[in-house]
Design a protein around this motif. Structure first.
Motif, short mmCIF file in Angstrom:
data_model
loop_
_atom_site.label_atom_id
_atom_site.label_comp_id
_atom_site.label_asym_id
_atom_site.label_seq_id
_atom_site.Cartn_x
_atom_site.Cartn_y
_atom_site.Cartn_z
N VAL A 186 12.05 -1.28 -6.46
CA VAL A 186 12.22 -0.51 -5.23
C VAL A 186 13.67 -0.02 -5.10
CG1 VAL A 186 12.25 -0.66 -2.71
CG2 VAL A 186 10.30 -1.56 -4.00
N MET A 187 14.62 -0.88 -5.42
CA MET A 187 16.02 -0.51 -5.31
C MET A 187 16.38 0.64 -6.26
SD MET A 187 17.67 -2.19 -3.02
CE MET A 187 19.36 -2.02 -3.57
N ARG A 188 15.69 0.74 -7.39
CA ARG A 188 15.99 1.78 -8.37
C ARG A 188 15.23 3.07 -8.12
NH1 ARG A 188 15.08 -2.63 -11.93
NH2 ARG A 188 13.07 -1.69 -12.49
N SER A 189 14.23 3.03 -7.25
CA SER A 189 13.33 4.18 -7.11
C SER A 189 13.90 5.27 -6.21
CB SER A 189 11.98 3.71 -6.55
OG SER A 189 11.13 4.83 -6.36
N SER A 190 13.83 6.51 -6.70
CA SER A 190 14.24 7.66 -5.88
C SER A 190 13.22 7.94 -4.79
CB SER A 190 14.40 8.89 -6.77
OG SER A 190 13.15 9.23 -7.40
N ARG A 191 12.02 7.34 -4.93
CA ARG A 191 10.96 7.60 -3.95
C ARG A 191 11.00 6.63 -2.78
NH1 ARG A 191 8.94 8.43 -8.96
NH2 ARG A 191 8.09 6.33 -9.14
N ASP A 237 0.83 -1.20 0.00
CA ASP A 237 0.00 0.00 0.00
C ASP A 237 0.86 1.25 0.00
OD1 ASP A 237 -0.83 -2.32 1.62
OD2 ASP A 237 -2.80 -1.38 1.64
N LEU A 238 1.94 1.22 0.78
CA LEU A 238 2.82 2.37 0.89
C LEU A 238 3.62 2.57 -0.40
CD1 LEU A 238 3.48 4.51 2.97
CD2 LEU A 238 5.21 2.98 3.93
N LEU A 239 4.07 1.50 -0.99
CA LEU A 239 4.80 1.60 -2.26
C LEU A 239 3.91 2.18 -3.35
CD1 LEU A 239 6.63 -1.86 -2.16
CD2 LEU A 239 7.68 0.38 -1.77
N GLU A 240 2.68 1.69 -3.42
CA GLU A 240 1.78 2.17 -4.46
C GLU A 240 1.40 3.63 -4.25
OE1 GLU A 240 -1.35 -0.74 -4.41
OE2 GLU A 240 -0.22 -2.13 -5.70
N ARG A 241 1.39 4.08 -2.99
CA ARG A 241 1.09 5.49 -2.73
C ARG A 241 2.10 6.39 -3.43
NH1 ARG A 241 1.36 7.80 3.32
NH2 ARG A 241 0.18 5.86 3.70
N PHE A 242 3.35 5.91 -3.53
CA PHE A 242 4.40 6.70 -4.16
C PHE A 242 4.72 6.19 -5.56
CE2 PHE A 242 4.93 7.46 0.38
CZ PHE A 242 5.02 8.85 0.40
N ASN A 243 3.79 5.45 -6.14
CA ASN A 243 3.93 4.96 -7.52
C ASN A 243 5.21 4.17 -7.75
OD1 ASN A 243 1.47 6.22 -8.49
ND2 ASN A 243 2.57 8.18 -8.40
N ILE A 244 5.56 3.34 -6.76
CA ILE A 244 6.71 2.46 -6.88
C ILE A 244 6.19 1.06 -7.19
CG2 ILE A 244 8.74 1.50 -5.73
CD1 ILE A 244 8.69 3.89 -3.84
N THR A 245 6.67 0.47 -8.27
CA THR A 245 6.28 -0.90 -8.61
C THR A 245 6.68 -1.82 -7.45
OG1 THR A 245 6.64 -0.46 -10.94
CG2 THR A 245 6.53 -2.77 -10.27
N PRO A 246 5.73 -2.60 -6.91
CA PRO A 246 6.03 -3.44 -5.72
C PRO A 246 6.84 -4.68 -6.07
CG PRO A 246 3.76 -3.75 -6.40
CD PRO A 246 4.30 -2.67 -7.29
N GLU A 247 8.05 -4.45 -6.55
CA GLU A 247 8.98 -5.53 -6.88
C GLU A 247 10.36 -5.14 -6.33
OE1 GLU A 247 8.88 -5.81 -11.08
OE2 GLU A 247 6.82 -6.59 -11.16
N PRO A 248 11.13 -6.11 -5.86
CA PRO A 248 12.42 -5.78 -5.23
C PRO A 248 13.33 -4.89 -6.07
CG PRO A 248 11.87 -8.07 -4.81
CD PRO A 248 10.84 -7.56 -5.77
N GLU A 249 13.53 -5.23 -7.32
CA GLU A 249 14.45 -4.45 -8.16
C GLU A 249 13.93 -3.05 -8.42
OE1 GLU A 249 17.55 -5.13 -8.97
OE2 GLU A 249 17.29 -6.89 -7.70
N ILE A 252 8.41 7.34 6.24
CA ILE A 252 7.11 7.04 6.85
C ILE A 252 7.23 5.83 7.77
CG2 ILE A 252 4.78 6.18 6.34
CD1 ILE A 252 4.81 7.98 3.86
N LEU A 253 7.90 4.77 7.32
CA LEU A 253 8.04 3.58 8.16
C LEU A 253 8.92 3.87 9.37
CD1 LEU A 253 8.38 0.60 5.65
CD2 LEU A 253 6.48 1.12 7.19
N ALA A 254 9.93 4.72 9.20
CA ALA A 254 10.76 5.09 10.35
C ALA A 254 9.91 5.83 11.38
CB ALA A 254 11.92 5.97 9.89
N GLY A 255 8.99 6.66 10.93
CA GLY A 255 8.09 7.34 11.85
C GLY A 255 7.24 6.36 12.64
N ARG A 256 6.77 5.31 11.95
CA ARG A 256 5.99 4.27 12.65
C ARG A 256 6.85 3.58 13.72
NH1 ARG A 256 2.94 0.61 8.10
NH2 ARG A 256 2.07 2.30 6.80
N ALA A 257 8.08 3.27 13.33
CA ALA A 257 8.97 2.60 14.30
C ALA A 257 9.19 3.47 15.52
CB ALA A 257 10.30 2.26 13.63
#
Length: 294
Positions: A212-217, A198-210, A224-229
């Motif tokens: 995500v690694m390439r995304s500037s977002r 859900d979080l990846l899609e909010r920032f238009n990041i394809t939910p796939e490992p590679e 956001i996840l650090a804030g949750r932690a």
């Protein structure tokens, strides 16, 4: 070996044979973790109880991560562990680890469901790589692989209260999210992606490992996840204040250490996720001294 040989006028640690204690400790030593050093602050019964809990977690995690067998084989081996735990609660032990685990279960009144929850978490990994779970599955995974371990641990530490369970709930999630944020690149190399879909899609990041690694977002997702932690770290601290102060010493130590790792990750950001953050030895020592003095 660090196990204690009781004098003739002392009861043995957990009422266990020194050879059994040595077997359990060796599992901890072989793992290469610093966990054993951290548990030295505990008195012997609690220390070896935690070694036994760690050994259980280490061995079931090894099953989930075993790349030699297929998913069906890994699931079968995890079911064998579930049956093994059931036998311990029925009073049947087959080896040294079993005997120390059984003594730990009885001494600290550990709940069978918490062991089963850990196995369920490993089953989620064993079925195949976890890739961009939905929010509910993400939270369930954190509960099973981290908070369930916490529910076992707080009892061994010396507090079985409802507040201690809240410490396990929040601190487990805080620690697991911190690990996920630190290990994005390592997980991606294994085809895994624990960041919520859900979080990846909010920032238009394809939910796939590679992807995500390439995304500037990825930076926004990490923030956001650090804030949750951080929210979970704060909630855990509130719950700890309602618990036995001495019993919570290991929890305070773990919380302070992982909060520092999370802060270091935030300072570095997620622009180069392959750079895994770590703390220097002097920094770890300072954190430990402050946490244990609190």
């Amino acid at each position: 070996m660090g196990f204690l040989r009781a004098r003739h006028d002392e009861a043995p640690v957990l009422g266990s044979d020194p050879a059994d204690l040595a077997q359990v400790e060796q599992i901890v030593v072989r793992s290469g973790t610093s966990f054993g050093k951290g548990m030295r602050i505990l008195p012997p019964d609690r220390r070896y109880g935690m070694y036994a809990v760690y050994a259980f977690c280490r061995l079931v995690d090894d099953v989930a991560d075993d790349e030699q067998g297929d998913a069906a084989d890994r699931s079968r081996r995890l079911e064998e562990w579930r049956a093994r735990i059931a036998r311990l609660y029925a009073g049947a032990a087959q080896d040294g680890l079993d005997r120390v685990l059984m003594a730990t279960i009885r001494r600290f009144d550990l709940r069978q469901q918490d062991f089963n929850d850990v196995i369920d978490g490993m089953e989620m990994d064993a079925r195949g790589p976890v890739v961009a779970p939905d929010e509910a599955t993400f939270d369930l995974y954190c509960d099973r692989v981290a908070s369930a371990v916490g529910r076992l641990s707080v009892r061994v530490f010396g507090d079985a209260s409802a507040s201690a369970d809240q410490v396990a709930y929040h601190l487990g999630r805080a620690l697991q999210i911190t690990n996920i944020l630190r290990d994005v690149a390592e997980d991606a190399r294994l085809g895994r992606l624990y960041l919520p879909r859900d979080l990846l899609e909010r920032f238009n990041i394809t939910p796939e490992p590679e992807a995500v690694m390439r995304s500037s977002r990825l930076e926004q997702v990490g923030r956001i996840l650090a804030g949750r932690a951080h929210d979970h770290f704060r909630a855990a601290a509130v719950a700890m204040a309602q618990c036995d102060h001495t019993a919570m010493r290991p929890a305070r130590l773990m919380g302070a250490t992982y909060a520092a790792i999370l802060s270091a990750q935030e300072r570095q950001g997620w622009g180069t996720p392959e750079r895994r953050v770590s703390l220097s030895r002097p920094r770890k020592l300072l954190i430990a001294l402050r946490a244990l003095a609190g």
